[in-house]
Design a protein around this motif. Structure first.
Motif, PDB file in Angstrom:
ATOM      1  N   SER A   1       0.820  -1.205   0.000  1.00  0.00           N
ATOM      2  CA  SER A   1       0.000   0.000   0.000  1.00  0.00           C
ATOM      3  C   SER A   1       0.859   1.262   0.000  1.00  0.00           C
ATOM      4  O   SER A   1       0.527   2.253  -0.654  1.00  0.00           O
ATOM      5  CB  SER A   1      -0.922  -0.015   1.213  1.00  0.00           C
ATOM      6  OG  SER A   1      -1.772   1.086   1.186  1.00  0.00           O
TER       7      SER A   1
ATOM      8  N   GLU B   1      -4.371   6.905   0.143  1.00  0.00           N
ATOM      9  CA  GLU B   1      -3.846   5.539   0.156  1.00  0.00           C
ATOM     10  C   GLU B   1      -2.846   5.345   1.289  1.00  0.00           C
ATOM     11  O   GLU B   1      -2.854   4.316   1.964  1.00  0.00           O
ATOM     12  CB  GLU B   1      -3.189   5.213  -1.188  1.00  0.00           C
ATOM     13  CG  GLU B   1      -2.583   3.842  -1.268  1.00  0.00           C
ATOM     14  CD  GLU B   1      -3.601   2.726  -1.206  1.00  0.00           C
ATOM     15  OE1 GLU B   1      -3.232   1.626  -0.756  1.00  0.00           O
ATOM     16  OE2 GLU B   1      -4.758   2.943  -1.607  1.00  0.00           O
TER      17      GLU B   1
ATOM     18  N   GLY C   1      -4.858   3.021   3.493  1.00  0.00           N
ATOM     19  CA  GLY C   1      -4.343   1.723   3.065  1.00  0.00           C
ATOM     20  C   GLY C   1      -3.140   1.259   3.853  1.00  0.00           C
ATOM     21  O   GLY C   1      -3.085   0.126   4.318  1.00  0.00           O
TER      22      GLY C   1
END
Length: 84
Positions: free
Chosen positions: A40, A59, A63
């Motif tokens: 990620s 992200e 993530g």
């Protein structure tokens, strides 16, 4: 896209694939979670290369940061429940 950006994107993509393979083949849960977080993180760097900093920040925060934290939090809770 310039040659430098194309090369950088290729290196990041290969690093993502490498980290994903590590996450899949390792027997250690901690290593798998860290490798998935690394995938990620590489994805967020890839989004920066693609000139999408807003997507990259999302992200990286969700993530890489939050998801990895949640995995470790749940793993800790499961281990504590198993000790009782």
């Amino acid at each position: 896209m310039s040659t430098l950006m194309l090369g950088l994107g290729l290196v990041i993509a290969l690093a993502m694939v490498g980290a994903a393979v590590v996450a899949l083949v390792t027997r250690s849960t901690v290593t798998a979670v860290l490798a998935a977080g690394l995938v990620s993180l590489f994805a967020s760097v890839f989004f920066v290369v693609l000139a999408a900093p807003d997507v990259a920040m999302t992200e990286a925060a969700i993530g890489s940061g939050l998801t990895t934290f949640l995995f470790f939090f749940v793993m800790g809770r499961i281990r504590r429940e198993g000790e009782k």
